[in-house]
Motif scaffolding. Sequence first.
Motif, PDB file in Angstrom:
ATOM      1  N   TYR B  36       0.837  -1.180   0.000  1.00 52.92           N
ATOM      2  CA  TYR B  36       0.000   0.000   0.000  1.00 52.92           C
ATOM      3  C   TYR B  36       0.885   1.248   0.000  1.00 52.92           C
ATOM      4  CZ  TYR B  36      -4.406  -2.460   0.800  1.00 52.92           C
ATOM      5  OH  TYR B  36      -5.527  -3.252   0.650  1.00 52.92           O
ATOM      6  N   GLN B  37       0.374   2.298  -0.654  1.00 51.86           N
ATOM      7  CA  GLN B  37       1.073   3.573  -0.751  1.00 51.86           C
ATOM      8  C   GLN B  37       0.216   4.621  -0.052  1.00 51.86           C
ATOM      9  OE1 GLN B  37       0.769   5.597  -4.613  1.00 51.86           O
ATOM     10  NE2 GLN B  37       2.983   5.808  -4.662  1.00 51.86           N
ATOM     11  N   GLN B  38       0.847   5.416   0.809  1.00 45.18           N
ATOM     12  CA  GLN B  38       0.097   6.438   1.537  1.00 45.18           C
ATOM     13  C   GLN B  38       0.777   7.790   1.384  1.00 45.18           C
ATOM     14  OE1 GLN B  38      -0.128   5.966   5.838  1.00 45.18           O
ATOM     15  NE2 GLN B  38      -1.976   7.192   5.958  1.00 45.18           N
ATOM     16  N   PHE B  39       0.028   8.760   0.845  1.00 49.08           N
ATOM     17  CA  PHE B  39       0.501  10.135   0.758  1.00 49.08           C
ATOM     18  C   PHE B  39       0.063  10.893   2.002  1.00 49.08           C
ATOM     19  CE2 PHE B  39       2.384   9.999  -3.310  1.00 49.08           C
ATOM     20  CZ  PHE B  39       1.614   9.187  -4.127  1.00 49.08           C
ATOM     21  N   PRO B  40       0.797  11.965   2.362  1.00 51.23           N
ATOM     22  CA  PRO B  40       0.434  12.733   3.572  1.00 51.23           C
ATOM     23  C   PRO B  40      -1.008  13.209   3.521  1.00 51.23           C
ATOM     24  CG  PRO B  40       2.586  13.405   2.759  1.00 51.23           C
ATOM     25  CD  PRO B  40       2.029  12.471   1.732  1.00 51.23           C
ATOM     26  N   GLY B  41      -1.717  13.002   4.622  1.00 47.88           N
ATOM     27  CA  GLY B  41      -3.093  13.450   4.716  1.00 47.88           C
ATOM     28  C   GLY B  41      -4.097  12.563   4.003  1.00 47.88           C
ATOM     29  N   LYS B  42      -3.650  11.456   3.468  1.00 49.03           N
ATOM     30  CA  LYS B  42      -4.531  10.536   2.739  1.00 49.03           C
ATOM     31  C   LYS B  42      -4.482   9.155   3.372  1.00 49.03           C
ATOM     32  CE  LYS B  42      -5.715  13.436  -0.530  1.00 49.03           C
ATOM     33  NZ  LYS B  42      -7.138  13.898  -0.655  1.00 49.03           N
ATOM     34  N   GLY B  43      -5.451   8.337   2.987  1.00 47.88           N
ATOM     35  CA  GLY B  43      -5.434   6.961   3.442  1.00 47.88           C
ATOM     36  C   GLY B  43      -4.559   6.105   2.538  1.00 47.88           C
ATOM     37  N   PRO B  44      -4.143   4.933   3.027  1.00 44.76           N
ATOM     38  CA  PRO B  44      -3.358   4.020   2.186  1.00 44.76           C
ATOM     39  C   PRO B  44      -4.171   3.581   0.968  1.00 44.76           C
ATOM     40  CG  PRO B  44      -3.307   3.360   4.496  1.00 44.76           C
ATOM     41  CD  PRO B  44      -4.364   4.406   4.375  1.00 44.76           C
ATOM     42  N   ALA B  45      -3.471   3.337  -0.123  1.00 50.20           N
ATOM     43  CA  ALA B  45      -4.110   2.863  -1.350  1.00 50.20           C
ATOM     44  C   ALA B  45      -3.324   1.679  -1.885  1.00 50.20           C
ATOM     45  CB  ALA B  45      -4.177   3.979  -2.388  1.00 50.20           C
ATOM     46  N   LEU B  46      -4.040   0.647  -2.317  1.00 47.15           N
ATOM     47  CA  LEU B  46      -3.366  -0.545  -2.839  1.00 47.15           C
ATOM     48  C   LEU B  46      -2.549  -0.187  -4.070  1.00 47.15           C
ATOM     49  CD1 LEU B  46      -2.978  -3.634  -2.717  1.00 47.15           C
ATOM     50  CD2 LEU B  46      -4.948  -3.816  -4.257  1.00 47.15           C
ATOM     51  N   LEU B  47      -1.286  -0.616  -4.051  1.00 46.19           N
ATOM     52  CA  LEU B  47      -0.367  -0.327  -5.152  1.00 46.19           C
ATOM     53  C   LEU B  47      -0.198  -1.553  -6.050  1.00 46.19           C
ATOM     54  CD1 LEU B  47       1.624   1.858  -6.186  1.00 46.19           C
ATOM     55  CD2 LEU B  47       3.346   0.835  -4.694  1.00 46.19           C
ATOM     56  N   ILE B  48       0.127  -2.666  -5.435  1.00 50.21           N
ATOM     57  CA  ILE B  48       0.399  -3.906  -6.164  1.00 50.21           C
ATOM     58  C   ILE B  48       0.361  -5.044  -5.158  1.00 50.21           C
ATOM     59  CG2 ILE B  48       2.901  -3.625  -5.887  1.00 50.21           C
ATOM     60  CD1 ILE B  48       3.296  -4.861  -8.658  1.00 50.21           C
ATOM     61  N   ALA B  49       0.017  -6.240  -5.618  1.00 48.83           N
ATOM     62  CA  ALA B  49      -0.059  -7.384  -4.704  1.00 48.83           C
ATOM     63  C   ALA B  49       0.442  -8.640  -5.410  1.00 48.83           C
ATOM     64  CB  ALA B  49      -1.482  -7.587  -4.202  1.00 48.83           C
ATOM     65  N   ILE B  50       0.881  -9.614  -4.617  1.00 44.86           N
ATOM     66  CA  ILE B  50       1.405 -10.861  -5.175  1.00 44.86           C
ATOM     67  C   ILE B  50       0.955 -12.039  -4.333  1.00 44.86           C
ATOM     68  CG2 ILE B  50       3.593 -10.950  -3.875  1.00 44.86           C
ATOM     69  CD1 ILE B  50       4.984 -11.695  -6.541  1.00 44.86           C
ATOM     70  N   ARG B  51       0.842 -13.186  -4.982  1.00 46.52           N
ATOM     71  CA  ARG B  51       0.585 -14.439  -4.269  1.00 46.52           C
ATOM     72  C   ARG B  51       1.844 -15.300  -4.346  1.00 46.52           C
ATOM     73  NH1 ARG B  51      -4.610 -14.515  -3.052  1.00 46.52           N
ATOM     74  NH2 ARG B  51      -6.019 -13.275  -4.309  1.00 46.52           N
ATOM     75  N   PRO B  52       2.017 -16.262  -3.454  1.00 42.02           N
ATOM     76  CA  PRO B  52       3.279 -17.001  -3.372  1.00 42.02           C
ATOM     77  C   PRO B  52       3.525 -17.999  -4.507  1.00 42.02           C
ATOM     78  CG  PRO B  52       1.739 -17.768  -1.698  1.00 42.02           C
ATOM     79  CD  PRO B  52       1.112 -16.582  -2.340  1.00 42.02           C
TER      80      PRO B  52
END
Lengths: 114, 111
Positions: B36-52
Amino acid sequence: DTAVSQTPKYLVTQMGNDKSIKCEQNLGHDTMYWYKQDSKKFLKIMFSYNNKELIINETVPNRFSPKSPDKAHLNLHINSLELGDSAVYFCASSFTPLSNQPQHFGDGTRLSIL
Amino acid sequence: QQQVKQSPQSLIVQKGGISIINCAYENTAFDYFPWYQQFPGKGPALLIAIRPDVSEKKEGRFTISFNKSAKQFSLHIMDSQPGDSATYFCAASASGSRLTFGEGTQLTVNP
């Protein structure tokens, strides 16, 4: 069009007071969450509701009481506020309770206890 | 108990450089690893995800590398830009369980 909206954005209050934070999502999601982000930015889940039913209840003081009137809303009421409650509280939502679903976060409510 | 350890705590990179953030986990039942990526004053946002079941996933300038045997995964940001300056969180979960987040990495990309 804000997907997950929280009010208020800022909340400054005295120790011992009771306050509420409201959250609404317009994404049609079934699951909603409350997270607490402390001063070191550590994110920890507090509660999760799926279709108005409580499904996750972490070790949170009883002073915190979530309430979901419908699946688009999840509110958080805090009684007898303490200094340690100062944090940013995030509401989030996802399609299902499965943790491999993307969670959409609101912009947070910054709670400051004087 | 902190089940996902993230490093470094902060990272400064020059524009155009590669940013690398590492995470290690303990629970072998984890099967979903988002960033997740979070900018100042904002909530986290999904950036990228992986499975094993894969060792690498790439989306644009962002790549997740996954090492199941070492129980580690990392985020690589190629050609880092000042607009990438944010706090990045790794996370992990086992099927049906809640997300456990790492401690976060504050990335600053200097122009």
